[in-house]
Write an enzyme that holds these catalytic residues in place. Structure first.
Site, PDB file in Angstrom:
ATOM      1  N   HIS A  25       0.845  -1.240   0.116  1.00 50.94           N
ATOM      2  CA  HIS A  25      -0.015   0.031   0.156  1.00 50.94           C
ATOM      3  C   HIS A  25       0.755   1.321   0.060  1.00 50.94           C
ATOM      4  CE1 HIS A  25       0.446  -0.596   4.564  1.00 50.94           C
ATOM      5  NE2 HIS A  25       0.334   0.716   4.467  1.00 50.94           N
ATOM      6  N   ASP A  74       0.579  -7.650   1.198  1.00 50.53           N
ATOM      7  CA  ASP A  74       0.827  -6.195   1.309  1.00 50.53           C
ATOM      8  C   ASP A  74       2.395  -6.112   1.265  1.00 50.53           C
ATOM      9  OD1 ASP A  74       0.528  -3.536   1.783  1.00 50.53           O
ATOM     10  OD2 ASP A  74      -0.022  -3.662   3.738  1.00 50.53           O
ATOM     11  N   GLN A 171       0.219   5.047  12.245  1.00 43.58           N
ATOM     12  CA  GLN A 171       0.220   5.702  10.865  1.00 43.58           C
ATOM     13  C   GLN A 171       1.654   6.452  10.673  1.00 43.58           C
ATOM     14  OE1 GLN A 171      -2.361   6.713  12.909  1.00 43.58           O
ATOM     15  NE2 GLN A 171      -4.013   5.195  12.001  1.00 43.58           N
ATOM     16  N   GLY A 172       2.383   6.107   9.403  1.00 40.24           N
ATOM     17  CA  GLY A 172       3.592   6.770   9.044  1.00 40.24           C
ATOM     18  C   GLY A 172       4.653   5.597   9.083  1.00 40.24           C
ATOM     19  N   ASP A 173       4.244   4.556  10.112  1.00 41.85           N
ATOM     20  CA  ASP A 173       5.321   3.411   9.945  1.00 41.85           C
ATOM     21  C   ASP A 173       4.965   2.350   8.954  1.00 41.85           C
ATOM     22  OD1 ASP A 173       6.321   4.487  12.462  1.00 41.85           O
ATOM     23  OD2 ASP A 173       4.768   3.463  13.632  1.00 41.85           O
ATOM     24  N   SER A 174       4.026   2.406   8.124  1.00 40.30           N
ATOM     25  CA  SER A 174       3.807   1.442   7.130  1.00 40.30           C
ATOM     26  C   SER A 174       5.070   1.259   6.296  1.00 40.30           C
ATOM     27  CB  SER A 174       2.732   1.947   6.276  1.00 40.30           C
ATOM     28  OG  SER A 174       1.404   2.072   6.568  1.00 40.30           O
TER      29      SER A 174
END
Length: 224
Positions: A25, A74, A171-174
């Site tokens: 993603h 993913d 969020q932001g660690d993906s």
């Protein structure tokens, strides 16, 4: 990074001199990478973290061919123009690693408070979590955003779950790494990729990661 804004988009790891491993993603949403990064505002460090640093442009994105619905398969690779001098990360090809309740470390520059971008960090952070078996993870259920929800039917063999009280990716660690630490830095191995979860550090819902050992053959083929 988004080169036009210099904004941090996702995490990732260098697994070959010109290849970044990240989440599906995240694929296509960044056009350059900074390898060897610790402090986003001071990429070459202040002497506390003496390391090599490379800023390279992405030549090509390639998501897993079965990636879909944000969470399934993913993972992705990004081919770079040029090569990085930073040593690549070792990735795991052993299905029995990690074992249940193994200590793992997840790293990133994401937020520490769900939905609050002001809590993101300029400096790389890491938290320790424990691995769960998939059957236990799939039984996770609870209330999220005033609805009763469950992981049942959403946990596949190429996913890996990990949890610790008050600690999680957000969020932001993906796209960033989940690391199984060895006796020395040279024995560290990446076992997962930050993928998805309900909330951040939610007491009822573990973080869910792409299980690298289950996707090792595709990663090897994509790199080669």
């Amino acid at each position: 990074l988004d080169t036009s804004t210099s904004a941090h988009i996702c995490g990732g790891t260098l697994i070959a001199p010109d290849i970044i491993l990240t989440a599906g993603h995240c694929s296509g949403y960044f056009d350059s990478i900074q390898v060897g990064m610790h402090d986003l505002k001071n990429p070459r460090g202040d002497g506390t973290y003496p390391m090599k640093f490379d800023h390279l442009i992405v030549e090509k994105h390639q998501a897993h061919p079965k990636y879909g619905n944000v969470i399934f398969n993913d993972l992705a690779v990004a081919k770079l123009y040029g090569t990085a001098e930073v040593p690549p990360v070792r990735i795991n090809n052993r299905r029995n690693v990690p074992d249940v309740n193994d200590a793992l470390t997840v790293m990133g520059w994401g937020v520490t408070e769900e939905g609050n971008s002001a809590t993101s960090s300029n400096e790389l952070r890491g938290v320790d979590v424990l691995s769960l078996n998939n059957e236990q993870c799939e039984r996770s259920n609870g209330v999220y955003e005033n609805e009763n929800v469950s992981y049942a039917g959403y946990i596949t063999n190429n996913m890996l779950c990990a949890w610790a009280s008050g600690s999680d990716a957000c969020q932001g660690d993906s796209g960033g790494p989940l690391i199984h630490t060895g006796a020395s830095t040279g024995e560290d191995v990446q076992v997962g990729i930050v993928s998805w979860g309900l909330g951040c550090a939610h007491g009822d819902f573990p973080g869910v990661y792409t299980r690298i050992s289950a996707e090792y053959d595709w990663i090897r083929q994509a790199v080669c």
